[in-house]
Scaffold this active site. Structure first.
Site, mmCIF file in Angstrom:
data_model
loop_
_atom_site.group_PDB
_atom_site.id
_atom_site.type_symbol
_atom_site.label_atom_id
_atom_site.label_comp_id
_atom_site.label_asym_id
_atom_site.label_seq_id
_atom_site.Cartn_x
_atom_site.Cartn_y
_atom_site.Cartn_z
ATOM 1 N N ARG A 263 111.553 186.226 -23.675
ATOM 2 C CA ARG A 263 110.905 186.617 -22.419
ATOM 3 C C ARG A 263 111.739 187.678 -21.719
ATOM 4 N NH1 ARG A 263 108.910 180.682 -20.134
ATOM 5 N NH2 ARG A 263 107.938 180.077 -22.110
ATOM 6 N N ARG A 278 118.548 181.218 -17.320
ATOM 7 C CA ARG A 278 117.393 182.113 -17.506
ATOM 8 C C ARG A 278 117.829 183.222 -18.437
ATOM 9 N NH1 ARG A 278 112.741 183.100 -14.251
ATOM 10 N NH2 ARG A 278 113.381 181.611 -12.689
ATOM 11 N N GLU A 350 113.772 172.872 -14.766
ATOM 12 C CA GLU A 350 112.539 172.608 -15.512
ATOM 13 C C GLU A 350 112.864 172.636 -16.999
ATOM 14 O OE1 GLU A 350 109.269 175.292 -14.652
ATOM 15 O OE2 GLU A 350 108.428 174.830 -16.628
ATOM 16 N N SER A 353 107.168 171.506 -19.595
ATOM 17 C CA SER A 353 105.944 171.698 -18.853
ATOM 18 C C SER A 353 104.841 171.246 -19.788
ATOM 19 C CB SER A 353 105.797 173.179 -18.504
ATOM 20 O OG SER A 353 104.764 173.377 -17.588
ATOM 21 N N ARG A 392 118.434 174.593 -21.084
ATOM 22 C CA ARG A 392 118.533 173.776 -19.873
ATOM 23 C C ARG A 392 118.900 172.334 -20.202
ATOM 24 N NH1 ARG A 392 113.378 176.504 -16.780
ATOM 25 N NH2 ARG A 392 114.369 178.537 -16.497
#
Length: 425
Positions: A263, A278, A350, A353, A392
């Site tokens: 990403r 990130r 997070e 999801s 994470r």
RNA sequence: GGAGUGGUGGCUGAGUGGUCGAAAGCGACGGUUUGCUAAACCGUUGUAGGCCUUAAAAUCUACCUCGGGUUCGAAUCCCGACCACUCCGCCA
């Protein structure tokens, strides 16, 4: 993609559901209906003309076979052909406009999803386990990583620019151990089929899954071959069955895959970027299911539990959030986020999801199934969940299980994957 | 990368300009027969959209990898793309 027939037959229900997540999109429904009526009118006209023209063909054939003169019929046929040509452009235009308008509409949020945006997420389950109380100030993971040389941040940047890291030594091994542990658990305990995927997809594939809409500025793209690198395994797993009609008994399909995810994180510079929070390329284990429409609600709960089971085994505390309508992704009707506690940074991360995309992705990607051999094809429901995102989890694990002397205790379930290593340090 | 061949329904496989949505076989589904299974026999068997509808049927349109073109008419002829296979070259 939403069902145009449903929009036609129950426009008010669609509008009110859509309003919960995107009032602007809801406002386009009336226009869409007008366009749809116009399109169907043109279609009928043109089809009637085609039927008329088709009636000439056998007559002409018969006359020619008998050696007669078909000049008059040919002239009539040519006249109708000209009429059709005049109308065709209009029909094509209406078709394209309708598809474009329909493609812009997000999925309808489920009934139990609250309206609102990012700040309106609702915590739906208490804390999984009490947060650990530290008798020393817990360090953030980047300090732990540096102490034990688990990640080389500087050289990662040297190789590929900011946002890329090199895992080294036990750090690299720890990540591989976690991937194996997660995949093994999903395959052996949760009944998934492991899939090894290509890491790049064609434009056609990312379009079918709807990710070109959601992720376009985020995806790495090779212009020469027009291939897109996975921002997540989800688009690849959707496309496996693109354009297929699944036979009776095929459902449910349960797939799990480990892939890197790329990403750009465009516009995110400076925000939560320290350490592993990130980064442009990270590893993830994904869960994906194709299910009967009536089973998707239950499937979402199961998949959430399967992701939680991993955190439980790793003894990492977490909480569950039901996202508000305005915050769920384009194709989803309902999304549950799992957030792990990061004691070193003092915040929630997070790590998963889980989304129920109902029939939205299936319709767009033209994936159908039959209940019986002679039954009409229907659209299955598609669901995806991270299980889990690696960096994470690594962060939360290191921070949660760190000791006062700077060492880190390795949670029991992954020790076998690390040659029995019980303590990092 | 170079040369060649080819892409037809769930599968195999006919079809080279005119009632072809497409022969035949297999499979699947329904039925007859049968103590049960098998075999045999009969029938059915693509998808999407429009129209009409409470719904279905009927009917119309489109689809023989995809996109263009030629023609009154295209699975069939022409162009392009994609994919597969064979041979040569290169390569982890």
């Amino acid at each position: 993609m939403l069902d145009i027939k449903r929009i036609r037959t129950e426009p008010d229900a669609v509008k009110s559901a859509l309003t919960k997540r995107d009032p602007e999109a809801a406002a386009t429904i009336d226009d869409l209906l007008t366009m749809d009526a116009d399109r169907r009118k043109r279609l009928t006209e043109i089809e009637t003309l085609k039927a008329e023209q088709n009636r000439f063909n056998p007559q002409i054939a018969a006359i020619k076979k008998a050696g007669g003169d078909a000049t008059e019929l040919l002239a009539q046929s040519a006249q109708i052909k000209a009429q059709i040509a005049g109308l065709e452009g209009g029909v094509r235009e209406s078709d394209a406009m309708q598809i474009a308008a329909l493609s812009k509409l997000p999925n309808l949020p489920a009934d139990d999803v609250q309206a609102g945006g990012e700040s309106d997420a609702v915590e739906i389950a208490g804390l999984s386990r009490p947060l650990r109380e530290f008798d020393f100030p817990p360090k953030p993971h980047w300090e732990i990583c540096e102490t034990h040389r688990l990640v080389d941040f500087e050289r990662g940047t040297k190789l590929s620019g900011s946002g890329f890291v090199i895992y080294t030594g036990v750090g690299a091994r720890l990540q591989r151990a976690l991937i194996s542990f997660m995949l093994d658990t999903h395959v052996s305990t949760h009944g998934y089929t492991e899939i090894g995927l290509p890491y790049a997809l064609t434009r056609e594939s990312v379009t079918a899954s709807g990710h070109i809409v959601k992720f376009a500025p985020e995806m790495y793209h090779d212009a020469e071959s027009d291939l897109f690198f996975l921002p997540t395994a989800e688009p690849a797993l959707v496309n496996i069955h693109r354009g297929e009609i699944l036979p009776p008994g095929a459902l449910p399909l349960k797939y799990t895959a480990h892939t890197p995810c790329w990403r750009r994180e465009a516009g995110a510079a400076g925000k939560d970027t320290r350490g592993l929070q990130r980064i442009h390329q990270f590893d993830k284990v994904e869960l994906f299911r194709y299910v009967l429409p009536e089973d998707s609600e239950t499937a979402l709960a199961e998949m959430t539990n399967e992701a939680c089971a991993l955190l439980d085994a790793l003894e990492i505390p977490y909480r569950l959030l039901r996202l508000a309508a305005g915050d769920i992704s384009f194709a989803a009707a309902k999304t549950i986020d799992i957030e792990a506690w990061s004691p070193g940074m003092g915040k929630w991360l997070e790590v998963s999801s889980a989304s129920n995309c109902t029939d939205f992705q299936a319709r767009r990607a033209d994936i159908r199934f039959r209940r019986e051999a002679t039954a009409k094809p229907e659209f299955p429901h598609l669901l995806n969940a991270s299980g889990l995102a690696l960096p994470r989890v690594v962060s939360a694990l290191l921070e949660t299980h760190q000791n006062a002397d700077g060492t880190v205790t390795v949670p029991a379930p992954i020790r076998p994957y690390l040659g029995g290593l019980a303590v990092i340090g």
